[in-house]
Design a protein around this motif. Structure first.
Motif, PDB file in Angstrom:
ATOM      1  N   LEU A 159       0.828  -1.208   0.000  1.00 51.31           N
ATOM      2  CA  LEU A 159       0.000   0.000   0.000  1.00 51.31           C
ATOM      3  C   LEU A 159       0.861   1.257   0.000  1.00 51.31           C
ATOM      4  N   LEU A 160       1.938   1.225   0.766  1.00 57.54           N
ATOM      5  CA  LEU A 160       2.837   2.361   0.828  1.00 57.54           C
ATOM      6  C   LEU A 160       3.550   2.571  -0.508  1.00 57.54           C
ATOM      7  N   ALA A 161       3.968   1.494  -1.159  1.00 63.26           N
ATOM      8  CA  ALA A 161       4.608   1.599  -2.474  1.00 63.26           C
ATOM      9  C   ALA A 161       3.653   2.242  -3.477  1.00 63.26           C
ATOM     10  N   ASP A 162       2.375   1.854  -3.441  1.00 65.82           N
ATOM     11  CA  ASP A 162       1.377   2.453  -4.326  1.00 65.82           C
ATOM     12  C   ASP A 162       1.185   3.938  -4.025  1.00 65.82           C
ATOM     13  N   ARG A 163       1.132   4.260  -2.742  1.00 62.32           N
ATOM     14  CA  ARG A 163       0.958   5.665  -2.353  1.00 62.32           C
ATOM     15  C   ARG A 163       2.129   6.521  -2.808  1.00 62.32           C
ATOM     16  N   ILE A 164       3.328   5.988  -2.675  1.00 67.44           N
ATOM     17  CA  ILE A 164       4.525   6.710  -3.121  1.00 67.44           C
ATOM     18  C   ILE A 164       4.482   6.920  -4.619  1.00 67.44           C
ATOM     19  N   ALA A 165       4.073   5.906  -5.370  1.00 67.11           N
ATOM     20  CA  ALA A 165       3.964   6.035  -6.819  1.00 67.11           C
ATOM     21  C   ALA A 165       2.966   7.128  -7.205  1.00 67.11           C
ATOM     22  N   GLU A 166       1.833   7.161  -6.536  1.00 64.41           N
ATOM     23  CA  GLU A 166       0.825   8.188  -6.815  1.00 64.41           C
ATOM     24  C   GLU A 166       1.342   9.573  -6.459  1.00 64.41           C
ATOM     25  N   ALA A 167       2.001   9.687  -5.320  1.00 69.23           N
ATOM     26  CA  ALA A 167       2.508  10.991  -4.874  1.00 69.23           C
ATOM     27  C   ALA A 167       3.599  11.523  -5.797  1.00 69.23           C
ATOM     28  N   ALA A 168       4.337  10.624  -6.416  1.00 68.58           N
ATOM     29  CA  ALA A 168       5.406  11.034  -7.318  1.00 68.58           C
ATOM     30  C   ALA A 168       4.916  11.022  -8.763  1.00 68.58           C
ATOM     31  N   HIS A 169       3.619  11.168  -8.946  1.00 69.29           N
ATOM     32  CA  HIS A 169       2.964  11.291 -10.247  1.00 69.29           C
ATOM     33  C   HIS A 169       3.009  10.026 -11.078  1.00 69.29           C
ATOM     34  N   GLY A 170       2.905   8.898 -10.379  1.00 71.92           N
ATOM     35  CA  GLY A 170       2.630   7.632 -11.029  1.00 71.92           C
ATOM     36  C   GLY A 170       3.694   7.066 -11.944  1.00 71.92           C
ATOM     37  N   TRP A 171       4.972   7.319 -11.670  1.00 73.83           N
ATOM     38  CA  TRP A 171       5.913   6.627 -12.539  1.00 73.83           C
ATOM     39  C   TRP A 171       6.119   5.269 -12.104  1.00 73.83           C
TER      40      TRP A 171
END
Length: 137
Positions: free
Chosen positions: A125-137
């Motif tokens: 879940l945290l990995a997904d959140r980080i991806a979203e916060a960094a504009h989904g790369w």
């Protein structure tokens, strides 16, 4: 000619998320025998060892401050600025950790305890959140 600094992305995390990332990075360092070098900043290159040292410092800062004095439960927030490359490495370590726990859960001789499964779920879940916060790369 001056080199451009990599784009920094700031992500706000709860103290328990910072601790999880730190623990996952420490484990990744152990598994690949990486040397940590806390005296060298991430500006000189992102490595697992440098990331682990940086996140260990963040955990130590949080422990040294108001969390212990106030008896807080990990719900304090901390904004962590890092380059996209560093966030990518954190995401990769979290995903790898979750995959390892998942593989271990399917081995008959090595069942993963419920706490490990919960930690793996939190890591994904945290990995997904980080991806979203960094504009989904």
């Amino acid at each position: 000619m001056a080199t451009a600094r990599p784009h920094t992305v700031q992500i706000t995390l709860a103290t328990d998320e910072v601790r999880l990332i730190s623990a996952v990075l420490r484990q990744a360092v152990v598994e690949c025998s990486a040397a940590t070098s806390p005296d060298t900043g991430l500006d000189e290159g992102v490595t697992l060892g440098r990331l682990a040292a940086r996140w260990a410092d963040l955990v130590a800062e949080r422990s040294d401050h108001e969390d212990e004095a106030l008896g807080l439960d990990g719900s304090r927030l901390l904004t962590v600025p890092q380059s996209r490359e560093a966030w990518y490495q954190v995401r990769a370590a979290l995903s790898d950790h979750a995959a390892q726990v998942s593989r271990d859960a399917h081995l008959v001789d090595f069942p993963a305890p419920d706490s490990a499964r919960a930690r793996a779920h939190d890591a994904l879940l945290l990995a997904d959140r980080i991806a979203e916060a960094a504009h989904g790369w």
